[in-house]
Design a protein around this motif. Structure first.
Motif, PDB file in Angstrom:
ATOM      1  N   THR A 131      18.530  -8.605  56.883  1.00 42.73           N
ATOM      2  CA  THR A 131      19.642  -7.861  56.287  1.00 42.73           C
ATOM      3  C   THR A 131      20.791  -7.626  57.263  1.00 42.73           C
ATOM      4  O   THR A 131      21.893  -7.267  56.824  1.00 42.73           O
ATOM      5  CB  THR A 131      19.146  -6.521  55.721  1.00 42.73           C
ATOM      6  N   ALA A 132      20.572  -7.821  58.563  1.00 37.74           N
ATOM      7  CA  ALA A 132      21.666  -7.751  59.545  1.00 37.74           C
ATOM      8  C   ALA A 132      21.275  -8.621  60.734  1.00 37.74           C
ATOM      9  O   ALA A 132      20.222  -8.422  61.336  1.00 37.74           O
ATOM     10  CB  ALA A 132      21.943  -6.323  59.988  1.00 37.74           C
ATOM     11  N   VAL A 133      22.151  -9.577  61.057  1.00 37.01           N
ATOM     12  CA  VAL A 133      21.831 -10.529  62.122  1.00 37.01           C
ATOM     13  C   VAL A 133      23.129 -11.037  62.731  1.00 37.01           C
ATOM     14  O   VAL A 133      24.163 -11.115  62.058  1.00 37.01           O
ATOM     15  CB  VAL A 133      20.997 -11.708  61.562  1.00 37.01           C
ATOM     16  N   GLU A 134      23.067 -11.368  64.001  1.00 35.17           N
ATOM     17  CA  GLU A 134      24.175 -12.023  64.679  1.00 35.17           C
ATOM     18  C   GLU A 134      23.591 -13.123  65.559  1.00 35.17           C
ATOM     19  O   GLU A 134      22.965 -12.834  66.577  1.00 35.17           O
ATOM     20  CB  GLU A 134      24.975 -11.032  65.518  1.00 35.17           C
ATOM     21  N   GLY A 135      23.767 -14.368  65.115  1.00 33.90           N
ATOM     22  CA  GLY A 135      23.229 -15.489  65.879  1.00 33.90           C
ATOM     23  C   GLY A 135      21.718 -15.448  65.941  1.00 33.90           C
ATOM     24  O   GLY A 135      21.031 -15.555  64.929  1.00 33.90           O
ATOM     25  N   ARG A 136      21.181 -15.221  67.133  1.00 40.05           N
ATOM     26  CA  ARG A 136      19.735 -15.194  67.331  1.00 40.05           C
ATOM     27  C   ARG A 136      19.198 -13.784  67.531  1.00 40.05           C
ATOM     28  O   ARG A 136      18.061 -13.611  67.976  1.00 40.05           O
ATOM     29  CB  ARG A 136      19.370 -16.086  68.520  1.00 40.05           C
ATOM     30  N   VAL A 137      20.001 -12.786  67.188  1.00 35.64           N
ATOM     31  CA  VAL A 137      19.573 -11.390  67.300  1.00 35.64           C
ATOM     32  C   VAL A 137      19.496 -10.782  65.902  1.00 35.64           C
ATOM     33  O   VAL A 137      20.503 -10.688  65.197  1.00 35.64           O
ATOM     34  CB  VAL A 137      20.532 -10.567  68.180  1.00 35.64           C
ATOM     35  N   ILE A 138      18.286 -10.375  65.496  1.00 39.44           N
ATOM     36  CA  ILE A 138      18.095  -9.715  64.206  1.00 39.44           C
ATOM     37  C   ILE A 138      18.149  -8.207  64.429  1.00 39.44           C
ATOM     38  O   ILE A 138      17.410  -7.662  65.251  1.00 39.44           O
ATOM     39  CB  ILE A 138      16.729 -10.077  63.580  1.00 39.44           C
ATOM     40  N   TYR A 139      19.022  -7.541  63.686  1.00 41.32           N
ATOM     41  CA  TYR A 139      19.144  -6.088  63.796  1.00 41.32           C
ATOM     42  C   TYR A 139      18.283  -5.360  62.771  1.00 41.32           C
ATOM     43  O   TYR A 139      17.654  -4.345  63.094  1.00 41.32           O
ATOM     44  CB  TYR A 139      20.608  -5.671  63.677  1.00 41.32           C
ATOM     45  N   THR A 140      18.274  -5.853  61.538  1.00 38.91           N
ATOM     46  CA  THR A 140      17.460  -5.189  60.525  1.00 38.91           C
ATOM     47  C   THR A 140      16.726  -6.200  59.648  1.00 38.91           C
ATOM     48  O   THR A 140      17.224  -7.282  59.362  1.00 38.91           O
ATOM     49  CB  THR A 140      18.305  -4.274  59.607  1.00 38.91           C
ATOM     50  N   LEU A 141      15.541  -5.803  59.227  1.00 35.03           N
ATOM     51  CA  LEU A 141      14.741  -6.510  58.231  1.00 35.03           C
ATOM     52  C   LEU A 141      14.476  -5.527  57.101  1.00 35.03           C
ATOM     53  O   LEU A 141      13.980  -4.418  57.350  1.00 35.03           O
ATOM     54  CB  LEU A 141      13.415  -6.984  58.837  1.00 35.03           C
ATOM     55  N   ASP A 142      14.838  -5.913  55.879  1.00 29.20           N
ATOM     56  CA  ASP A 142      14.747  -4.989  54.732  1.00 29.20           C
ATOM     57  C   ASP A 142      15.450  -3.667  55.042  1.00 29.20           C
ATOM     58  O   ASP A 142      14.972  -2.576  54.686  1.00 29.20           O
ATOM     59  CB  ASP A 142      13.286  -4.732  54.349  1.00 29.20           C
ATOM     60  N   ASN A 143      16.583  -3.768  55.752  1.00 27.36           N
ATOM     61  CA  ASN A 143      17.425  -2.616  56.106  1.00 27.36           C
ATOM     62  C   ASN A 143      16.729  -1.619  57.038  1.00 27.36           C
ATOM     63  O   ASN A 143      17.150  -0.468  57.157  1.00 27.36           O
ATOM     64  CB  ASN A 143      17.912  -1.889  54.845  1.00 27.36           C
ATOM     65  N   LYS A 144      15.691  -2.062  57.736  1.00 21.86           N
ATOM     66  CA  LYS A 144      15.009  -1.242  58.740  1.00 21.86           C
ATOM     67  C   LYS A 144      15.134  -1.938  60.094  1.00 21.86           C
ATOM     68  O   LYS A 144      15.250  -3.168  60.150  1.00 21.86           O
ATOM     69  CB  LYS A 144      13.537  -1.061  58.369  1.00 21.86           C
ATOM     70  N   PRO A 145      15.108  -1.194  61.200  1.00 24.35           N
ATOM     71  CA  PRO A 145      15.212  -1.832  62.523  1.00 24.35           C
ATOM     72  C   PRO A 145      14.182  -2.945  62.681  1.00 24.35           C
ATOM     73  O   PRO A 145      12.986  -2.744  62.439  1.00 24.35           O
ATOM     74  CB  PRO A 145      14.955  -0.678  63.489  1.00 24.35           C
ATOM     75  N   ALA A 146      14.658  -4.122  63.063  1.00 21.57           N
ATOM     76  CA  ALA A 146      13.799  -5.310  63.089  1.00 21.57           C
ATOM     77  C   ALA A 146      12.604  -5.141  64.019  1.00 21.57           C
ATOM     78  O   ALA A 146      11.487  -5.574  63.699  1.00 21.57           O
ATOM     79  CB  ALA A 146      14.626  -6.526  63.506  1.00 21.57           C
ATOM     80  N   GLY A 147      12.825  -4.517  65.180  1.00 21.93           N
ATOM     81  CA  GLY A 147      11.720  -4.321  66.116  1.00 21.93           C
ATOM     82  C   GLY A 147      10.641  -3.416  65.558  1.00 21.93           C
ATOM     83  O   GLY A 147       9.445  -3.662  65.761  1.00 21.93           O
ATOM     84  N   GLU A 148      11.062  -2.378  64.840  1.00 21.96           N
ATOM     85  CA  GLU A 148      10.079  -1.486  64.223  1.00 21.96           C
ATOM     86  C   GLU A 148       9.262  -2.229  63.172  1.00 21.96           C
ATOM     87  O   GLU A 148       8.045  -2.053  63.070  1.00 21.96           O
ATOM     88  CB  GLU A 148      10.791  -0.285  63.592  1.00 21.96           C
ATOM     89  N   VAL A 149       9.930  -3.033  62.368  1.00 19.76           N
ATOM     90  CA  VAL A 149       9.236  -3.792  61.326  1.00 19.76           C
ATOM     91  C   VAL A 149       8.229  -4.751  61.954  1.00 19.76           C
ATOM     92  O   VAL A 149       7.066  -4.823  61.531  1.00 19.76           O
ATOM     93  CB  VAL A 149      10.249  -4.565  60.455  1.00 19.76           C
ATOM     94  N   ASN A 153      14.723  -5.465  72.134  1.00 22.20           N
ATOM     95  CA  ASN A 153      15.757  -4.704  72.818  1.00 22.20           C
ATOM     96  C   ASN A 153      15.569  -3.195  72.633  1.00 22.20           C
ATOM     97  O   ASN A 153      14.854  -2.740  71.729  1.00 22.20           O
ATOM     98  CB  ASN A 153      17.140  -5.122  72.308  1.00 22.20           C
ATOM     99  N   ASP A 154      16.239  -2.426  73.480  1.00 21.95           N
ATOM    100  CA  ASP A 154      16.118  -0.958  73.421  1.00 21.95           C
ATOM    101  C   ASP A 154      16.592  -0.393  72.090  1.00 21.95           C
ATOM    102  O   ASP A 154      16.142   0.675  71.669  1.00 21.95           O
ATOM    103  CB  ASP A 154      16.914  -0.320  74.568  1.00 21.95           C
ATOM    104  N   ASP A 155      17.522  -1.088  71.433  1.00 24.29           N
ATOM    105  CA  ASP A 155      18.020  -0.611  70.137  1.00 24.29           C
ATOM    106  C   ASP A 155      17.165  -1.086  68.970  1.00 24.29           C
ATOM    107  O   ASP A 155      17.546  -0.963  67.811  1.00 24.29           O
ATOM    108  CB  ASP A 155      19.478  -1.034  69.932  1.00 24.29           C
ATOM    109  N   ASN A 156      15.999  -1.662  69.289  1.00 23.02           N
ATOM    110  CA  ASN A 156      15.048  -2.164  68.292  1.00 23.02           C
ATOM    111  C   ASN A 156      15.544  -3.406  67.566  1.00 23.02           C
ATOM    112  O   ASN A 156      15.046  -3.731  66.479  1.00 23.02           O
ATOM    113  CB  ASN A 156      14.671  -1.075  67.278  1.00 23.02           C
ATOM    114  N   SER A 157      16.519  -4.088  68.151  1.00 25.89           N
ATOM    115  CA  SER A 157      16.847  -5.419  67.638  1.00 25.89           C
ATOM    116  C   SER A 157      15.869  -6.427  68.233  1.00 25.89           C
ATOM    117  O   SER A 157      15.233  -6.172  69.260  1.00 25.89           O
ATOM    118  CB  SER A 157      18.290  -5.799  67.972  1.00 25.89           C
ATOM    119  N   LEU A 158      15.756  -7.571  67.577  1.00 29.28           N
ATOM    120  CA  LEU A 158      14.765  -8.581  67.945  1.00 29.28           C
ATOM    121  C   LEU A 158      15.475  -9.891  68.213  1.00 29.28           C
ATOM    122  O   LEU A 158      16.193 -10.402  67.358  1.00 29.28           O
ATOM    123  CB  LEU A 158      13.770  -8.737  66.787  1.00 29.28           C
ATOM    124  N   GLU A 159      15.294 -10.443  69.421  1.00 30.26           N
ATOM    125  CA  GLU A 159      15.910 -11.720  69.766  1.00 30.26           C
ATOM    126  C   GLU A 159      14.919 -12.858  69.542  1.00 30.26           C
ATOM    127  O   GLU A 159      13.724 -12.711  69.799  1.00 30.26           O
ATOM    128  CB  GLU A 159      16.374 -11.724  71.231  1.00 30.26           C
TER     129      GLU A 159
END
Length: 387
Positions: free
Chosen positions: A206-224, A272-278
Motif C-alpha cells: 500500500t506504500a512503496v518507493e523503489g525497493r523500500v516497502i513502507y506499508t502492507l495492508d496500510n500497516k508498517p511493513a516491518g511489523e507485518v 529500518n528503524d521506521d519499520n519500513s522493509l528493504e
C-alpha cells in the motif's frame, strides 16, 4: 558447437596467464567466466585479446564439474566454440546515466557486433551490478519485446560490501552491465525456478518507493513481516540487516500463466528503524505479496532438480543431448547451505552425466517465465543448456 570448461587457479600468476591463453579460450566465440572478486580482477589483468567475454564475480567463488571453490581463488571459464551462428557482446557503466536507456543502447550495440541488427537473438545473456535490474530489463525489452528469453545474474562479492565486478574482455566495472546477444543455429533450452512453497499468508503493498516497502495492508511493513514470522514460530527481527534471517521466508509475487503461476521471489534485506522493509528487488503499489517458505533440504536438492528438468526438456524437444550446462544459483541460498556445497556438487555431477557445467552464485537472478516475459528476482535458480 563445442563447449569446454576450465578451472584456473591464482596461486601461480604466470601459469594463470598461460592457461588463459590456451586454444579453447582464444578461439572461443564467447567465454563465460565466474570466480570471486580477486579471480575476476586477475582475469581482467591477464586477458590481452579481444575475445568476447561475459564475466562476473560470484559469492565465495564459483563451481564447475571440475570442482567447488572453498577458500582459494579460481576462475571457471566456459568457452563456446563453433556456435554456427553469431555472438555480440557490449557493455556500459550503468552509473553514468539512465539505466533503462543505457541498457537499450547496449543491446543494440551487441546486436551490431554480431552483425545481426534487426534480427531477434536466440537468447540474451546478461551480467550486471545489483541495484537496477528491473530498469535494465525494461531497456532490453524496449528493443526486443518479450519474444527473446533473457537470462543471467547480478554480480556478487563475499560479504555484501558492494565490491562486485563485471568484465567484458576489455573493461572491468564495479557498476557495469555486460550483454551477450546470441544467435545460435543449435538449440538452447532454459529453465527458471524458485524452489520455495507458498503459504496462505499475504498482503497488498500500500506504500512503496523503489525497493523500500513502507506499508502492507496500510500497516508498517516491518511489523507485518515480523508478525508473519512469529506465526511460523520465529522470533521478531530487530532493525538492521535481516538478509540471512529472511532467507527461508522471502516474499513472492505470482507471475506467468494464470493457470500455473510461478512465484517471483524478493529477498528482504533490511528492517529500518521506521519499520519500513528493504528488498533486493523492486515491487509496486498494489502488488500482492505472499509469504514464501523454504526448507534446507529443498535448497540443497534444487540445483540437481533444475538440471534434470532442463536436460529432459531439451532432449524431448530436440532429440539431442546438449553440449554444456550453465547454472545461476542465488548467493543467499548458497550461504544458507554452504556447508553442503560438496553434496550439491555431487548431485549436479550425477544428473549431468559427464556434461561440462558452470555454476555462479549471484545476488539477483534474471530469467524467463512461461508467459514469455523475462523478470528479475531473488533466491531463484536458472539453468541454460547449449547445443
Amino acid at each position: 558447437m563445442q563447449i569446454n570448461v576450465r578451472r584456473i587457479g591464482l596461486i601461480d600468476t604466470e601459469q594463470f596467464a598461460d592457461e588463459l591463453h590456451n586454444n579453447d579460450v582464444n578461439s572461443a566465440d564467447l567465454n563465460i567466466a565466474f570466480g570471486d572478486v580477486n579471480a575476476i580482477t586477475a582475469l581482467s589483468d591477464a586477458v590481452s585479446d579481444k575475445t568476447n567475454w561475459i564475466a562476473s564475480s560470484s559469492c565465495l567463488g564459483a563451481m564447475s564439474h571440475l570442482g567447488t571453490d572453498l577458500g582459494d581463488s579460481f576462475v571457471h571459464v566456459m568457452s563456446l566454440q563453433n556456435t554456427q551462428g553469431a555472438i555480440g557482446v557490449a557493455s556500459c557503466d550503468i552509473s553514468n546515466g539512465n539505466a533503462t536507456e543505457l541498457a537499450g543502447a547496449t543491446i543494440v550495440t551487441a546486436m551490431q557486433r554480431a552483425n545481426r541488427l534487426g534480427e531477434m537473438p536466440s537468447l540474451v545473456w546478461i551480467i550486471q551490478a545489483p541495484g537496477q535490474e528491473e530498469a535494465v530489463l525494461d531497456g532490453v525489452q524496449t528493443v526486443l519485446g518479450n519474444s527473446v528469453p533473457i537470462f543471467g545474474g547480478s554480480s556478487a562479492d563475499n560479504a555484501i560490501e558492494g565490491k562486485w565486478v563485471q568484465f567484458d574482455g576489455e573493461h572491468l566495472y564495479s557498476n557495469g552491465l555486460v550483454i551477450a546477444a546470441m544467435y545460435t543455429e543449435e538449440p538452447v533450452s532454459c529453465y527458471f525456478s524458485s524452489g520455495y512453497t507458498s503459504t496462505q499468508t499475504q498482503a497488498e503493498v500500500t506504500a512503496v518507493e523503489g525497493r523500500v516497502i513502507y506499508t502492507l495492508d496500510n500497516k508498517p511493513a516491518g511489523e507485518v513481516y515480523n508478525h508473519w514470522l512469529q506465526e511460523y514460530g520465529h522470533p521478531p527481527l530487530k532493525p538492521g540487516s535481516i538478509l540471512s534471517d529472511s532467507t527461508y521466508f522471502p516474499l513472492g509475487r505470482h507471475k506467468g500463466c494464470k493457470s500455473d503461476p510461478i512465484p517471483l521471489l524478493s529477498h528482504p534485506s533490511k528492517l529500518n528503524d521506521d519499520n519500513s522493509l528493504e528488498l533486493f528487488a523492486t515491487v509496486k503499489q498494489g502488488d500482492i505479496l505472499t509469504l514464501m517458505q523454504g526448507e534446507q533440504h529443498n535448497l540443497i536438492s534444487r540445483a540437481a532438480e533444475v538440471t534434470e528438468v532442463v536436460l529432459r526438456t531439451h532432449e524431448l524437444n530436440y532429440e539431442t543431448r546438449p553440449k554444456g550446462l550453465l547454472l545461476v544459483f542465488c548467493g543467499g541460498c548458497m550461504l544458507a547451505v554452504k556447508d553442503q556445497l560438496e553434496t550439491i556438487h555431487a548431485s549436479i555431477l550425477k544428473k549431468a552425466q559427464g556434461l561440462p557445467f558452470l555454476v555462479a552464485f549471484t545476488f539477483g537472478e534474471q530469467g524467463c517465465f512461461p508467459d514469455g516475459k523475462s523478470r528479475h528476482g531473488n533466491l531463484m535458480i536458472s539453468a541454460t543448456v547449449f547445443g
